[in-house]
Scaffold this active site. Structure first.
Site, PDB file in Angstrom:
ATOM      1  CG  HIS A 198       4.514   4.874   4.210  1.00 15.80           C
ATOM      2  ND1 HIS A 198       3.790   5.507   5.195  1.00 15.80           N
ATOM      3  CD2 HIS A 198       3.924   3.657   4.064  1.00 15.80           C
ATOM      4  CE1 HIS A 198       2.812   4.704   5.615  1.00 15.80           C
ATOM      5  NE2 HIS A 198       2.863   3.582   4.949  1.00 15.80           N
TER       6      HIS A 198
ATOM      7  CG  HIS B  31       0.968   1.850  12.103  1.00 14.98           C
ATOM      8  ND1 HIS B  31       1.631   3.040  12.265  1.00 14.98           N
ATOM      9  CD2 HIS B  31       1.489   1.299  10.978  1.00 14.98           C
ATOM     10  CE1 HIS B  31       2.506   3.197  11.280  1.00 14.98           C
ATOM     11  NE2 HIS B  31       2.461   2.149  10.501  1.00 14.98           N
TER      12      HIS B  31
ATOM     13  CG  HIS C 131      -4.001   0.464   4.936  1.00 16.18           C
ATOM     14  ND1 HIS C 131      -3.375  -0.648   5.418  1.00 16.18           N
ATOM     15  CD2 HIS C 131      -3.113   1.479   5.109  1.00 16.18           C
ATOM     16  CE1 HIS C 131      -2.174  -0.323   5.865  1.00 16.18           C
ATOM     17  NE2 HIS C 131      -1.984   0.962   5.676  1.00 16.18           N
TER      18      HIS C 131
ATOM     19  CE1 TYR D 270       5.290   3.993   8.196  1.00 15.82           C
ATOM     20  CE2 TYR D 270       5.398   5.894   9.630  1.00 15.82           C
ATOM     21  CZ  TYR D 270       4.656   5.012   8.875  1.00 15.82           C
ATOM     22  OH  TYR D 270       3.302   5.158   8.803  1.00 15.82           O
TER      23      TYR D 270
ATOM     24  CD  GLU E 214       4.206   0.664   7.246  1.00 12.94           C
ATOM     25  OE1 GLU E 214       3.386   0.581   6.309  1.00 12.94           O
ATOM     26  OE2 GLU E 214       3.867   0.919   8.421  1.00 12.94           O
TER      27      GLU E 214
ATOM     28  CG  HIS F 111      -0.204   0.163   2.542  1.00 12.42           C
ATOM     29  ND1 HIS F 111       0.172  -0.918   3.311  1.00 12.42           N
ATOM     30  CD2 HIS F 111       0.245   1.251   3.226  1.00 12.42           C
ATOM     31  CE1 HIS F 111       0.797  -0.502   4.401  1.00 12.42           C
ATOM     32  NE2 HIS F 111       0.867   0.814   4.378  1.00 12.42           N
TER      33      HIS F 111
END
Lengths: 316, 126
Positions: free
Chosen positions: A223, A255, A208, A264, A274, A160
């Protein structure tokens, strides 16, 4: 087939300041494999080990860092035509264009458009299959769980992107109403819950496939993320990054949003990468999870419970 | 006998911090090693612009910096990224980065930059 329409993020095209150090980072540290090179346009195409398609990352040498575009694989040429027509009909996007087949090696025609946050997106239906090199009796036959000779962090796939831009509402409308994505999580202003400042969108079962944060900029890149199979592999990624003296932004940590475990770091041109593991299974009937801005600290970095200095202000 | 290189003295004029250059290290990397904080640290790789400084005195060379954050005109005026600036003499620098903020307001809250006409971040796009 129950997963239809837009299948997944298929590629991200990243601008790098110097190709050779970038390539060293993406192949030896991150551990992607080079699959093609375009000398004329100073582009290199790469894939992660468990991706079957020809490439998922494009590096292009340029004077500016950042993202050129992100591409989405759709389930068929018919869907490509339909979604292109839907995007055009919506009048929400700009710079609509068809990119001819072969402009990316091994890739069919792509439909490109710019969403209201200023990011160029592409849809395509066809890309050559190279396979994941795990088959023992021919490609995809009696496969091994993972192939030999993996290098570096070796994520399984490009997963993503998180992007920054101004017209978050417009971009959400494109992804939700035109492309059929679901909203898995959102960040709202507590003082004005009608204002969304973060949107996490899924076209699949993933928590996501793309995320946007509202910032007064156009087309910015926060990112590109790559998937790892476990939390321990995120820790190992940290070891590899330190060994190579790669610039680490934050992590390993977790997260709150998506529950992913993360680290990161920056490529040699300052583009953030990431690698992450975990998260949850998203279904289209799952209610969106909501965070308010006063909880943004734990939403982004669950252990520190505050955003680090660079999260909102460092992007390319 | 080891080859000794005389370090250069780097002064961050906003904060008054002074630290010594380290051979082969950028201004920003030497600052981080000296545990100084006057220049904001971002990507450390020439892309994000967080560590943008104006060199007020001294000689230096630079590596490649993203044109999105350092224009040709910037560079001609000595506005460069500390992460890609290598001192060749004593240097004076003034931090220009947009995340140079200290004090309680930073510790307790942050601006989410909801679009407003008077957006404080517009200088990045300049």
């Amino acid at each position: 087939m129950s997963l239809t329409g837009v299948l997944r993020p298929g590629h991200v095209a990243i601008r790098v300041l110097e190709l050779e150090p970038a390539l060293k980072h993406y192949t030896e540290v991150l551990g992607l494999t080079e699959t093609a090179r375009d000398q004329k346009n100073k582009r290199v195409f790469l894939k992660a080990w468990d991706e079957h398609d020809h490439h998922s990352v494009v590096l292009r040498e340029a004077d500016e860092a950042g993202m050129d575009y992100m591409g989405w694989k759709v389930d068929s040429p018919a869907t490509l035509k339909k979604l292109a027509a839907d995007v055009e009909k919506s009048k929400l996007c700009q710079d609509l264009a068809w990119i001819p087949a072969g402009e990316h090696p091994g890739t069919g025609e792509r439909f490109r458009f710019t969403v209201p946050t200023g990011h160029a997106m592409e849809l395509y239906a066809e890309k050559d299959r190279l396979g994941n090199n795990c088959g023992t009796d021919g490609p995809d036959i009696n496969p091994l769980p993972w192939p030999d000779n993996l290098k570096g962090i070796a994520p399984s796939r490009f997963d993503h992107c998180l992007l920054y831009g101004d017209d978050l509402d417009g971009t959400c409308k494109v992804f939700r109403d035109v492309l059929g994505f679901g909203l898995s999580e959102q960040v709202l202003l507590k003082a004005d819950p009608g204002t969304m400042i973060g949107a996490f969108l899924s076209c699949s079962n993933k928590a996501h496939d793309i995320a946007f944060i509202r910032q007064p900029v156009k087309g910015k890149f926060h990112h590109a993320s790559f998937e790892l199979g476990s939390w321990e592999k995120v820790l190992r990624a940290g070891d590899i990054l330190s060994r190579h003296q790669t610039s680490i932004d934050i992590g390993p940590t977790r997260h709150g949003i998506t529950r992913g475990e993360t680290i990161y770091f920056f490529d040699p041109s300052g583009n953030r990468n990431e690698v992450f593991s975990g998260g949850y299974i998203y279904y289209p009937d799952k209610p969106p999870l909501t965070w308010y801005d006063d909880s943004l600290g734990p939403a982004i970095f669950y252990h520190d419970r505050k955003i680090n200095e660079s999260f909102l202000s460092v992007f390319t | 006998m080891p080859h000794l290189i005389t370090p250069h003295l780097i002064t961050i004029e906003n904060s008054g911090e002074r630290f010594q250059s380290v051979d082969g290290m950028s201004v920003l990397a030497a600052m981080e090693q000296a545990r100084c904080r006057g220049i904001p640290v971002g990507c450390r790789n020439g892309g994000c612009g967080a560590c943008k400084v104006r060199v007020t005195s001294g000689q230096y060379r630079t590596g490649k910096m993203s044109r999105a954050v350092v224009s040709v005109a910037d560079e001609a005026q000595g506005c460069v990224l500390a992460c890609k600036t290598y001192p060749q003499s004593d240097l004076g620098v003034e931090a220009l980065g947009r995340i140079l903020q200290t004090g309680p307001s930073r510790a307790t809250s942050f601006s989410f930059a909801i679009p407003r006409p008077e957006s404080p971040r517009s200088e990045r796009e300049a």
